[in-house]
Design an enzyme around this catalytic site. Structure first.
Site, PDB file in Angstrom:
ATOM      1  CB  CYS A  67      -8.605   4.053 -10.571  1.00 10.77           C
ATOM      2  SG  CYS A  67      -8.600   4.144  -8.588  1.00 10.77           S
ATOM      3  N   GLY A  79      -8.680  -0.230 -10.185  1.00 15.61           N
ATOM      4  CA  GLY A  79      -9.476  -0.006  -9.283  1.00 15.61           C
ATOM      5  C   GLY A  79      -9.449   0.349  -7.805  1.00 15.61           C
ATOM      6  CD  GLU A  80     -10.396   2.336  -3.275  1.00 12.22           C
ATOM      7  OE1 GLU A  80      -9.041   2.985  -2.951  1.00 12.22           O
ATOM      8  OE2 GLU A  80     -10.502   1.974  -2.305  1.00 12.22           O
ATOM      9  CB  CYS A  90      -1.254   4.273 -10.123  1.00 10.72           C
ATOM     10  SG  CYS A  90      -2.233   3.020 -10.396  1.00 10.72           S
ATOM     11  CB  CYS A 131      -3.647  -9.375  -8.123  1.00 11.11           C
ATOM     12  SG  CYS A 131      -3.375  -7.588  -7.721  1.00 11.11           S
ATOM     13  CB  SER A 137      -4.900  -2.879  -1.702  1.00 16.19           C
ATOM     14  OG  SER A 137      -4.036  -1.660  -1.150  1.00 16.19           O
ATOM     15  CB  CYS A 142       2.616  -2.939  -7.381  1.00 13.99           C
ATOM     16  SG  CYS A 142       2.428  -3.849  -6.300  1.00 13.99           S
ATOM     17  CD  GLU A 178      -3.607  -5.759 -17.878  1.00 14.85           C
ATOM     18  OE1 GLU A 178      -2.803  -5.815 -16.789  1.00 14.85           O
ATOM     19  OE2 GLU A 178      -3.555  -4.893 -18.518  1.00 14.85           O
ATOM     20  CG  ASN A 189       6.641  -2.597 -10.344  1.00 16.51           C
ATOM     21  OD1 ASN A 189       8.077  -2.730 -10.594  1.00 16.51           O
ATOM     22  ND2 ASN A 189       6.272  -2.673  -9.125  1.00 16.51           N
ATOM     23  CB  CYS A 237      -2.488   7.687  -6.959  1.00 14.09           C
ATOM     24  SG  CYS A 237      -3.798   6.839  -5.877  1.00 14.09           S
ATOM     25  CB  SER A 257      -2.716   3.293  -0.934  1.00 16.64           C
ATOM     26  OG  SER A 257      -2.884   1.559  -1.821  1.00 16.64           O
ATOM     27  CG  LEU A 258       0.693   6.168   4.907  1.00 15.49           C
ATOM     28  CD1 LEU A 258      -0.777   6.482   5.297  1.00 15.49           C
ATOM     29  CD2 LEU A 258       1.028   6.155   6.292  1.00 15.49           C
ATOM     30  CG  HIS A 259       1.789   5.038  -1.212  1.00 15.63           C
ATOM     31  ND1 HIS A 259       2.243   3.652  -0.984  1.00 15.63           N
ATOM     32  CD2 HIS A 259       0.915   4.741  -1.709  1.00 15.63           C
ATOM     33  CE1 HIS A 259       1.816   2.792  -2.052  1.00 15.63           C
ATOM     34  NE2 HIS A 259       0.432   2.970  -2.842  1.00 15.63           N
TER      35      HIS A 259
HETATM   36  N1  SAH Z   1      -6.421   1.152  -5.617  1.00 15.02           N
HETATM   37  C1  SAH Z   1      -6.241   0.767  -4.452  1.00 15.02           C
HETATM   38  C2  SAH Z   1      -5.993  -0.796  -4.617  1.00 15.02           C
HETATM   39  C3  SAH Z   1      -4.621  -0.558  -5.972  1.00 15.02           C
HETATM   40  S1  SAH Z   1      -3.330  -1.929  -4.965  1.00 15.02           S
HETATM   41  C4  SAH Z   1      -5.191   1.320  -3.967  1.00 15.02           C
HETATM   42  O1  SAH Z   1      -5.347   1.996  -3.994  1.00 15.02           O
HETATM   43  O2  SAH Z   1      -4.757   0.427  -2.871  1.00 15.02           O
HETATM   44  C5  SAH Z   1      -2.536  -1.282  -5.596  1.00 15.02           C
HETATM   45  C6  SAH Z   1      -1.027  -1.197  -4.801  1.00 15.02           C
HETATM   46  O3  SAH Z   1       0.315  -1.116  -5.638  1.00 15.02           O
HETATM   47  C7  SAH Z   1      -1.327   0.282  -3.843  1.00 15.02           C
HETATM   48  O4  SAH Z   1      -0.836  -0.024  -2.646  1.00 15.02           O
HETATM   49  C8  SAH Z   1      -1.032   1.026  -5.343  1.00 15.02           C
HETATM   50  O5  SAH Z   1      -0.304   2.447  -4.187  1.00 15.02           O
HETATM   51  C9  SAH Z   1       0.527   0.409  -5.798  1.00 15.02           C
HETATM   52  N2  SAH Z   1       0.817   0.901  -6.667  1.00 15.02           N
HETATM   53  C10 SAH Z   1       0.529   1.744  -7.410  1.00 15.02           C
HETATM   54  N3  SAH Z   1       1.168   2.383  -8.592  1.00 15.02           N
HETATM   55  C11 SAH Z   1       2.192   1.356  -8.502  1.00 15.02           C
HETATM   56  C12 SAH Z   1       4.008   1.702  -8.620  1.00 15.02           C
HETATM   57  N4  SAH Z   1       4.014   2.100 -10.254  1.00 15.02           N
HETATM   58  N5  SAH Z   1       4.483   0.864  -8.884  1.00 15.02           N
HETATM   59  C13 SAH Z   1       4.338  -0.114  -7.553  1.00 15.02           C
HETATM   60  N6  SAH Z   1       2.871  -0.167  -6.622  1.00 15.02           N
HETATM   61  C14 SAH Z   1       2.339   0.984  -6.891  1.00 15.02           C
END
Ligand code: SAH
Length: 365
Positions: free
Chosen positions: A112, A165-166, A119, A105, A197, A339, A92, A296, A116, A219-221
């Site tokens: 992937c 993907g990463e 995701c 995007c 990212s 996202c 997508e 999301n 995580c 993507s720290l989170h």
């Molecule tokens: N693999 C890369 C690229 C993905 S980018 C990465 O991890 O950065 C997509 C961004 O959306 C990342 O910051 C990811 O962590 C975040 N993301 C993933 N799932 C999500 C969700 N369900 N809701 C909001 N953000 C999400």
């Protein structure tokens, strides 16, 4: 013999290709323009090439963009394309129009492998890396679908490698495609407007510093290793301290550059006042902008997005400490394009979907 797909070759590789078939390197420049600026895929139409060369190209090469299976247009004008790959899987790509800019995007892998927990792409498992043609092909297709604005400018002004993907796990192909995004004979998008990212592949962040000067998003989170490892298993390999040290090395190369820190807001998981305090502490001294992403949802997830007032409070806490923090606007959620919602059709080689289902059965017995 299979024909080389010239769509995914950057200037250097295209020059090498022409050297191999006994042609002058400047042909590469002509080809880049035909392919990416005029989107001509038929060598017969490339009128500034001799007939003999066009013939030779037809025998050895092709320009083959991926195919759009379906286009969705959201109420807010976000668009999502489902792109069919020759292997039968699909990926997508999302286009997000905003005032004065348009962001594409782009996906880098089919599925992937990083698992995580929050995701949707991760829940699908992993099939394979995208080729450079399939990556730049998404930019090609978006331009083909969207055309130019009334002033004749391209509408894709920014690219974020934030699709499925990463990207750093598919380093070579992603860098090749990003070079085409940058090249003035390609899409002419400045490095600042191309953002990669990553969930934190430290050695590859160091490599990227040498190879291309894109903007970096992390993507720290989570602000402590225990929680981060729970939601991003890669953290076991590259813990927060190492990751932030790599970020520091990245920004040190060019003074003006900052790093975007992505932080998904998960209710009751990472949104407490203590989490905010920890985040402020670990980001001290690093030039960052923090992007808070409302979670999301997707089918099967147990996570819930933090309530709006909590996100606002978290943002305020960061701002009060002198950090720059924004809340990402959720776009295209009515067409499942937000996202973490991108899933495509992935033939899972890791059997993740099956393993998850089995694990759930065990838990609920
Ligand atoms: N693999 C890369 C690229 C993905 S980018 C990465 O991890 O950065 C997509 C961004 O959306 C990342 O910051 C990811 O962590 C975040 N993301 C993933 N799932 C999500 C969700 N369900 N809701 C909001 N953000 C999400």
């Amino acid at each position: 013999m299979s024909r080389t797909n010239l769509l995914g070759l950057d200037l250097n590789s295209l020059e090498e290709f022409f050297a191999e078939i006994g042609e002058k390197p400047f042909r590469a420049r002509q080809l880049l323009q035909w392919i990416h600026q005029y989107r001509v895929v038929d060598f017969a139409e490339m009128t500034n090439l001799s007939k003999a060369l066009r013939q030779k190209l037809e025998e050895t090469a092709e320009v083959k963009p991926p195919e759009v299976l379906h286009e969705y247009i959201s109420k807010d004008d976000t668009r999502k394309w489902i792109i069919k790959l020759s292997c039968g899987n699909s990926i997508e790509t999302v286009y997000i129009p905003e005032k004065g800019r348009g962001t594409l995007c782009v996906s880098s892998q089919v599925g992937c492998a990083l698992a995580c927990t929050f995701c949707s792409t991760a829940q699908q498992g992993f099939s394979r890396n995208l080729t450079a043609s399939e990556i730049i092909g998404q930019v090609w297709l978006a331009n083909e679908y969207l055309g130019k604005d009334p002033k004749g400018n391209r509408v894709v002004t920014n690219v974020v490698m934030m699709g499925m993907g990463e990207p750093l796990a598919n380093y070579k192909n992603v860098v090749m495609a990003m070079k085409l995004m940058r090249d003035d004979l390609g899409y002419g998008i400045s490095w600042r407007r191309v953002t990669l990212s990553t969930s934190g592949m430290v050695p590859m962040i160091d490599k990227l510093r040498e190879d291309c000067h894109v903007s970096l998003a992390i993507s720290l989170h989570a602000a402590n290793d225990k929680l981060r490892s729970e939601i991003i298993p890669l953290n076991d390999k590259y813990p927060i301290k190492e990751l932030l040290a790599a970020c520091k090395r990245y920004v040190d190369v060019e003074q003006r550059r900052h790093i975007t820190i992505e932080y998904v807001m998960l209710d009751g998981i990472n949104d407490s006042i203590q989490d905010g305090k920890d985040l402020i502490r670990i980001l001290k001294g690093l030039p960052t902008k923090i992007n808070l992403i409302p979670f999301n949802p997707f089918p099967g997830t147990d996570y819930i997005c933090s309530p709006k007032p909590v996100i606002k409070r978290f943002q305020q806490q960061l701002t009060d400490a002198g950090l720059v923090a924004t809340i990402r606007k959720t776009r295209g959620d009515d067409i499942v394009a937000a996202c973490g919602q991108l899933a495509g059709e992935v033939q899972d080689k890791t059997r993740r979907t099956q393993r998850l289902a089995e694990a759930k059965q065990v838990t609920f017995q």
